[in-house]
Design a protein around this motif. Structure first.
Motif, short mmCIF file in Angstrom:
data_model
loop_
_atom_site.label_atom_id
_atom_site.label_comp_id
_atom_site.label_asym_id
_atom_site.label_seq_id
_atom_site.Cartn_x
_atom_site.Cartn_y
_atom_site.Cartn_z
N ASP A 217 44.61 85.74 57.14
CA ASP A 217 43.17 85.58 57.11
C ASP A 217 42.72 85.75 55.66
O ASP A 217 43.02 86.76 55.03
CB ASP A 217 42.50 86.64 58.00
CG ASP A 217 41.00 86.40 58.18
OD1 ASP A 217 40.37 85.88 57.25
OD2 ASP A 217 40.48 86.75 59.25
N GLU A 219 40.07 86.61 54.50
CA GLU A 219 39.20 87.77 54.31
C GLU A 219 39.96 89.08 54.24
O GLU A 219 39.38 90.13 53.94
CB GLU A 219 38.16 87.84 55.44
CG GLU A 219 37.18 86.68 55.47
CD GLU A 219 36.07 86.89 56.48
OE1 GLU A 219 35.54 88.02 56.54
OE2 GLU A 219 35.75 85.95 57.22
N ASP A 220 41.26 89.06 54.51
CA ASP A 220 42.06 90.29 54.47
C ASP A 220 42.26 90.75 53.03
O ASP A 220 42.79 89.98 52.21
CB ASP A 220 43.43 90.07 55.12
CG ASP A 220 43.35 89.87 56.62
OD1 ASP A 220 42.30 90.20 57.20
OD2 ASP A 220 44.34 89.39 57.20
N LYS A 535 38.99 93.87 60.67
CA LYS A 535 39.59 92.65 61.21
C LYS A 535 39.61 92.67 62.73
O LYS A 535 39.33 91.65 63.38
CB LYS A 535 41.00 92.48 60.67
CG LYS A 535 41.64 91.16 61.08
CD LYS A 535 42.93 90.89 60.34
CE LYS A 535 43.47 89.49 60.64
NZ LYS A 535 44.68 89.18 59.85
N ARG A 538 36.16 91.90 64.04
CA ARG A 538 35.85 90.46 63.99
C ARG A 538 36.46 89.73 65.18
O ARG A 538 35.83 88.85 65.77
CB ARG A 538 36.39 89.85 62.69
CG ARG A 538 35.62 90.16 61.46
CD ARG A 538 35.90 89.14 60.34
NE ARG A 538 37.31 89.00 60.02
CZ ARG A 538 37.94 89.71 59.10
NH1 ARG A 538 37.28 90.64 58.41
NH2 ARG A 538 39.23 89.51 58.86
#
Length: 780
Positions: A217, A219-220, A535, A538
């Motif tokens: 991901d 966004e990690d 995470k 989400r």
């Protein structure tokens, strides 16, 4: 299984005739057919080839060859083998597998030649056997991307059917899981499952969270796949629970959930004994014997994984048992211990706390199905003891703030040294490290004395020599040479706490304070935990809580925390009322109490009764029997006042196992109250401990019970002692048999003592203020 079995010829003939239509592709089709036979264990590749050779030799004899090695060339021999191999493939497939599966394989092979041809399912996935579902899904997943896109809807349907049948049919879970699990994930579960039933909520939550965290991901902030692992795990399906009940005539207890609390509590010892004497189906015993052989001397934990557990809304936190198996005996001794542990988990389905919790949350009519999760205990051996360096629980939301700068949305942790049992339960005289993830260095305690008192003093470990779980003083385990000690402890020096920068041989244990300060300050442990919680939130669409252990690895001179994920579940949501502004003026005589520490957001209106356990008189009770009975009186009041609006106020620590620190109650004793208030007068005993993060706290959240701590001796606090001391006590009227305990337990009828007013409590977390006051309501 002779080839000449004419009764099977129609099936074989159908396969043979169909394959004759594809003289070139038939080779690939038959190769797929053989692989299907091998994958399902119908015959092994070795057995198959042995039979091919044996039948090939028989055909040589029938054709009159009396010296085959000299009469037949190697090329002809290989051709003979290939022909027999094809015949046996057709025969075994037709005899053991449905014709629909054969047609699916043919279509799959043809699809590579006809890319534009629509692929349809010829069977209903809801009714098909699982081996057929796995085989078809694996074929779909092997397709090239453009072809796979055209069958994605079929693949999704098969995955959903497998999830519902093998893991969980909770729709909230299925809706998230189908986006992340692929067929290989599900096949791994299938291969490690004992029985045919679902593996339950706890196992499902752990596996789903692990899968989510391992997906790349952008966004990690971390490569989470390198930083998060899960324990080696095995699953006992829920169907085994049914078999165990039937085999041992335990269904006679199935109506327990409809009995009174007193009957449930009275019957449970007999029920538990009956479960512990039960026997298992022999095939289950053999599978567990294989498991014991496979894990060797590795300690195990046997955990409940009920189909109701870790549901979206009902966590059942702490309601069912988890049992450690040190696993240090002979194989047969270890097997007996493992079977006993499973029996304990099964028996806990009928324990009073679980049944009354189900009744309270509206699940009493649901048929409880208990699966079991068996895991290797995470940790390492240290001398004769086995334990993880750090264990804990982390929450995606921080329900209480001890400073206005703490951000609730960043979450918080409770962490301990050793096994995590001390992180999720309230234990007497011991405390985990509370960590606000937004400000990990900001402690609820300020002074050296407070930091020392509210730190961990004992540790839970597995004693490998004694083959049991033990609790030891921290000083017996943590010493100057302990690996990574500099990241765990601080030292007391000249009235201050200082971090331990390096190991010091000879450093006295009594100077060490378990603070985890350097771990929290100088490693990426806190950012890692925030990334994990973010995470998962989400993916789930709501905050979660997780249980974990953590190991400290060294890579190239730096410390790298590795998180071992044990459990994940959606965080229970409190039904909060909009926070009301504090009234501009309240007559002094109408103020009952106020609070300025650890205040949640909330509003509790129209309180009719106050149940007050006098803290000072409680601590003067000389015997534990009376103190224990106080908890039972509270439980009886909880039932007596059902349907009425009341709050509980009492000494020190509600729910503690230590009767000297507070009233021992469980969920079954408090679930009807609106608030649970802990009072701490100045003195050596009775100081409230923040219960958030424990299973006890989870009970309060799910039951919409507000916890609150009162410190009457604080300068800014108000505690209307006259209201509590001089108000009439109606306990003897409500429970005449409990009148002897009226000197300790008082029930105040608020309207009767206030001229028709009711009690209201306003709580504002942002302002860190709570106010309880009498107000007159208009008739509704």
């Amino acid at each position: 299984m002779a080839f000449e079995n004419l009764s099977e010829m129609p099936k074989v003939l159908a396969v043979y005739l169909k394959l004759s239509e594809y003289p070139i592709l038939s080779r690939e089709i038959r190769e797929r057919m053989r692989q299907e036979l091998f994958d399902r264990g119908i015959i092994t590749p070795e057995q198959f080839e042995q039979e091919v050779r044996r039948k090939a030799i028989l055909t040589q004899e029938k054709e009159g060859l009396d010296n085959p090695p000299f009469q037949e060339s190697p090329e002809v021999w290989e051709e003979r083998l290939e022909i027999i191999r094809d015949h046996l493939t057709d025969f075994y497939f037709a005899l053991n597998l449905p014709h629909e599966r054969f047609e699916e394989i043919v279509r799959s092979v043809l699809s590579a030649r006809k890319p534009d041809e629509e692929i349809i399912l010829t069977f209903n996935p809801e009714l098909a056997p699982w081996h057929m579902l796995f085989a078809q899904a694996e074929e779909f997943e092997r397709l090239p991307p453009e072809k796979r896109a055209k069958v994605q809807h079929h693949l999704q349907q098969i995955i959903v059917v497998l999830i519902r049948g093998m893991i969980s049919d909770q729709l909230g879970f299925v809706g998230v899981a189908r986006k992340h699990f692929d067929v290989s994930d599900l096949k791994k579960i299938y291969q490690r499952r004992i029985g045919r039933g679902k593996i339950g909520g706890k196992a499902a939550g752990m596996l789903l969270a692990y899968k989510i965290l391992h997906e790349p991901d952008p966004e990690d902030p971390f490569p989470l796949a390198q930083r998060v692992v899960i324990p080696d795990s095995y699953f006992i399906g829920a169907d085994v629970f049914y078999e165990f009940m039937a085999l041992n005539d335990l269904y006679r207890f199935s109506d327990q959930k409809y009995k009174t609390k007193e009957e449930i509590e009275e019957d449970y010892p007999e029920i538990r004994q009956s479960f512990m004497q039960g026997r298992f189906p022999e095939r289950v015993v053999e599978r567990l014997r294989d498991l014991v052989k496979e894990v060797g001397k590795a300690p195990l934990i046997v955990r409940s994984s009920s189909l109701l557990e870790d549901n979206f809304g009902y966590s059942f936190a702490g309601k069912y048992e988890s049992v450690f198996c040190p696993n240090q005996g002979t194989p047969e001794e270890n097997l007996r211990a493992l079977l006993d542990a499973v029996r304990q988990v099964y028996a806990s389905t009928l324990n009073p706390d679980a049944l009354l919790y189900r009744r309270q949350v509206g699940l009493v009519d649901y048929d409880e199905r208990m699966a079991v999760l068996i895991q290797r205990v995470e940790g390492a051996r240290h001398g004769r003891y086995f334990f993880p360096t750090i264990a804990g629980v982390a929450f995606g939301r921080n329900p209480f703030r001890w400073s206005h700068i703490i951000r609730r949305e960043d979450g918080f942790m409770r962490i301990v040294f050793g096994l995590g049992t001390r992180a999720v339960e309230r234990v007497s005289g011991d405390y985990p490290r509370m960590v606000a993830l937004s400000h990990p260095h900001l402690r609820p305690e300020i002074t050296l004395a407070e930091i020392k008192k509210y730190s961990q003093h004992f540790v839970d470990v597995i004693d490998l020599e004694e083959n049991r779980l033990v609790t030891l003083p921290l000083s017996e385990i943590l010493h100057a040479r302990f690996p990574g000690i500099e990241w765990l402890v601080s030292i007391e020096k000249e009235g201050y706490i200082q971090p331990l920068q390096f190991r010091r041989p000879g450093l006295a244990s009594d100077r060490m304070i378990l603070t985890f300060d350097r771990l929290l300050r100088e490693t990426d442990f806190v950012p890692l935990m925030k990334a994990i919680l973010t995470k998962l939130e989400r993916a789930y669409g709501r905050p979660v809580d997780i249980e974990f252990t953590m190991e400290i690895r060294r890579e190239g001179g730096r410390v790298v925390p590795i998180v071992h994920l044990l459990q994940c579940r959606p965080l229970s949501r409190r039904e909060t009322r909009p926070v009301r502004d504090f009234p501009s003026y309240v007559p002094q005589e109408d103020v009952i109490f106020s609070a300025t520490r650890l205040v949640p957001d909330g509003l509790v209106e129209r309180i009719e009764y106050v149940v007050y356990v006098d803290p000072k008189r409680y601590h003067q009770i000389p015997d534990h029997a009376t103190k224990q009975e106080i908890g039972r009186v509270v439980g009886r009041l909880n039932r007596q006042l059902e349907g009425r609006r009341f709050i509980l106020i009492g000494p020190g620590r509600w729910g503690t196992a230590n009767l000297d620190l507070g009233v021992r109650v469980g969920y079954a004793d408090i679930y009807n109250t609106l608030m649970l208030i802990e009072v701490a007068f100045a003195g050596p005993d009775g100081t409230p401990e923040a219960s958030y993060g424990t299973h006890f706290f989870q009970d309060l959240v799910e039951a919409n019970i507000y916890p609150l701590a009162l410190y009457p001796d604080d300068e800014e606090a108000i505690f209307n002692q006259a209201f509590f001391e001089h108000s009439p006590n109606i306990l003897p009227d409500l429970l005449p048999e409990d009148a002897p305990y009226a000197q300790y337990v008082k029930v105040i009828d608020v309207q009767a003592v206030s001229g028709g007013k009711l009690l209201e409590v306003i709580m504002n977390a942002k302002e860190e203020q709570a106010l309880a006051y009498l107000r007159r309501y208009e008739a509704s």
